[in-house]
Design a protein around this motif. Sequence first.
Motif, PDB file in Angstrom:
ATOM      1  N   LEU A  72      80.710 -12.113  55.382  1.00  0.00           N
ATOM      2  CA  LEU A  72      80.525 -12.812  56.656  1.00  0.00           C
ATOM      3  C   LEU A  72      79.740 -11.970  57.655  1.00  0.00           C
ATOM      4  O   LEU A  72      78.860 -12.482  58.363  1.00  0.00           O
ATOM      5  N   VAL A  73      80.033 -10.670  57.727  1.00  0.00           N
ATOM      6  CA  VAL A  73      79.294  -9.794  58.643  1.00  0.00           C
ATOM      7  C   VAL A  73      77.809  -9.780  58.286  1.00  0.00           C
ATOM      8  O   VAL A  73      76.938  -9.907  59.155  1.00  0.00           O
ATOM      9  N   CYS A  74      77.511  -9.627  56.996  1.00  0.00           N
ATOM     10  CA  CYS A  74      76.106  -9.608  56.560  1.00  0.00           C
ATOM     11  C   CYS A  74      75.411 -10.937  56.844  1.00  0.00           C
ATOM     12  O   CYS A  74      74.262 -10.967  57.314  1.00  0.00           O
TER      13      CYS A  74
ATOM     14  N   THR B  71      71.029  -5.171  42.843  1.00  0.00           N
ATOM     15  CA  THR B  71      70.127  -5.614  43.908  1.00  0.00           C
ATOM     16  C   THR B  71      68.935  -4.676  44.039  1.00  0.00           C
ATOM     17  O   THR B  71      67.792  -5.117  44.212  1.00  0.00           O
ATOM     18  N   ALA B  72      69.185  -3.379  43.959  1.00  0.00           N
ATOM     19  CA  ALA B  72      68.099  -2.411  44.053  1.00  0.00           C
ATOM     20  C   ALA B  72      67.102  -2.590  42.914  1.00  0.00           C
ATOM     21  O   ALA B  72      65.881  -2.543  43.118  1.00  0.00           O
ATOM     22  N   ALA B  73      67.617  -2.800  41.702  1.00  0.00           N
ATOM     23  CA  ALA B  73      66.731  -3.006  40.553  1.00  0.00           C
ATOM     24  C   ALA B  73      65.845  -4.228  40.760  1.00  0.00           C
ATOM     25  O   ALA B  73      64.632  -4.197  40.518  1.00  0.00           O
TER      26      ALA B  73
ATOM     27  N   ASN C 123      70.531  -9.022  54.162  1.00  0.00           N
ATOM     28  CA  ASN C 123      70.328  -9.749  52.908  1.00  0.00           C
ATOM     29  C   ASN C 123      70.742  -8.882  51.724  1.00  0.00           C
ATOM     30  O   ASN C 123      71.481  -9.328  50.831  1.00  0.00           O
ATOM     31  N   ALA C 124      70.287  -7.636  51.727  1.00  0.00           N
ATOM     32  CA  ALA C 124      70.603  -6.731  50.625  1.00  0.00           C
ATOM     33  C   ALA C 124      72.103  -6.475  50.544  1.00  0.00           C
ATOM     34  O   ALA C 124      72.695  -6.465  49.456  1.00  0.00           O
ATOM     35  N   GLY C 125      72.725  -6.264  51.700  1.00  0.00           N
ATOM     36  CA  GLY C 125      74.163  -6.034  51.713  1.00  0.00           C
ATOM     37  C   GLY C 125      74.932  -7.230  51.212  1.00  0.00           C
ATOM     38  O   GLY C 125      75.887  -7.098  50.431  1.00  0.00           O
ATOM     39  N   PHE C 126      74.511  -8.422  51.649  1.00  0.00           N
ATOM     40  CA  PHE C 126      75.183  -9.642  51.200  1.00  0.00           C
ATOM     41  C   PHE C 126      75.063  -9.804  49.688  1.00  0.00           C
ATOM     42  O   PHE C 126      76.053 -10.066  48.996  1.00  0.00           O
TER      43      PHE C 126
ATOM     44  N   VAL D 298      61.068  -3.264  51.582  1.00  0.00           N
ATOM     45  CA  VAL D 298      61.619  -1.911  51.694  1.00  0.00           C
ATOM     46  C   VAL D 298      63.067  -1.973  52.189  1.00  0.00           C
ATOM     47  O   VAL D 298      63.943  -1.251  51.696  1.00  0.00           O
ATOM     48  N   GLY D 299      63.314  -2.846  53.165  1.00  0.00           N
ATOM     49  CA  GLY D 299      64.673  -3.001  53.676  1.00  0.00           C
ATOM     50  C   GLY D 299      65.647  -3.453  52.610  1.00  0.00           C
ATOM     51  O   GLY D 299      66.809  -3.028  52.585  1.00  0.00           O
ATOM     52  N   MET D 300      65.186  -4.310  51.699  1.00  0.00           N
ATOM     53  CA  MET D 300      66.042  -4.777  50.610  1.00  0.00           C
ATOM     54  C   MET D 300      66.390  -3.638  49.651  1.00  0.00           C
ATOM     55  O   MET D 300      67.538  -3.500  49.220  1.00  0.00           O
ATOM     56  N   VAL D 301      65.397  -2.817  49.304  1.00  0.00           N
ATOM     57  CA  VAL D 301      65.630  -1.722  48.357  1.00  0.00           C
ATOM     58  C   VAL D 301      66.583  -0.698  48.956  1.00  0.00           C
ATOM     59  O   VAL D 301      67.547  -0.250  48.320  1.00  0.00           O
TER      60      VAL D 301
END
Length: 406
Positions: free
Chosen positions: A72-74, A334-336, A105-108, A49-52
Amino acid sequence: MPFALYMLALAVFVMGTSEFMLAGLLPAIATDLDVTVGTAGLLTSAFAVGMVVGAPLMAAFARRWPPRTALLVCLLLFAACHVIAAVTSQFPILLVARVLSALANAGFLAVALSAATTLVPDDRKGRALAILLSGTTIATVVGVPAGALLGAAAGWRTTFWAISLLCVPAALGILRGVTETRSRADDGTGSPRLRAELAQLRSRRLLRAMTLGALVNGATFAAFTFLAPVVTETAGLADVWVSVVLVMFGVGSFFGVTVAGRLSDTRPVLVLAIGGPLLLAGWIGLALSASNPVLLVALALVQGMLSFGVGSTLIAQVLYAASAAPTMAGSYATAALNIGAAAGPVLGALGLAAGVGRLAPVWVAAGLTALALVVMLLWKPSGGLGETRGARLHSGSSGEPDRAVG
């Protein structure tokens, strides 16, 4: 290919290992933190869920940051979450750390998918994405088995420490290899506002590419998640063969993204027209012949190759279709990916709960792939069907060449 691209792939490898390794650690985590295995399983759901949610959220939040800063922040947030997870004795804290690491992870990945395409010429975007996504495929071949062995030998906390330490060379490589530039939303080229980039989600072509990517990835994870009982119960093989089959799937996936990466820029229609039906035939063949150990192992290799070959080509199409949303395109891809990764195992589990049998998840994979083929044939978005050098190049609204599978 640029050095920075391989450093991005290293970070994706580390994150992919973290995402997939948890399945083998849940019993130990449950025992250590005095919760049930079912409760410990919430760690997997929370991560998905966090990734989506995290992909568009983090991309929107960091869109005015220079790409190197955002990466780098991510990555450092991801490492810090694993340090917290390694030392905590409270399950709620571990759960929060897992959600935050999924957001990082998702942001990166959202930023990396966009950044990777800027490191290479326009006609090599698909190949750059293949190298980036090979980090995930190598994680299934090397990282996940290594994490399971390390967890069994030294405890589950050691695996979290190892993940955090592996972030260090990746961070140093990004610091050295990714040139600091102005933010993607303020690069001097008149990049659209966030509202305009979000409005691209109304594009039929983008929605179609995202839908196809989610369906194919959902099929992959529906079958991959539940391969273990197929190996041990349907095929009657010893437990050690579970690792063999999973590694074969991972090896196939690596070859799939490698081959597709060389074709997805110039021959995307060819990849999808041939790979899509073969992928469906492979899932059906696996469901019908899973009791034969030789065919099971062979089809694991083939399906890994086809799943990731077709899937990576579709993700490249998402980025091409979202060319008018330069700071958010990676988050859409990434969402897909993660909608499929989250929904596929749930649908597979529902198939098992329905009493269809141990092969229900494989049939779910076949159904999702068949649905993807129907969508590919019937849902005609605005824009044409084309291939570079083989047909027409369609120009996106950003003015760059757009290789569209329409």
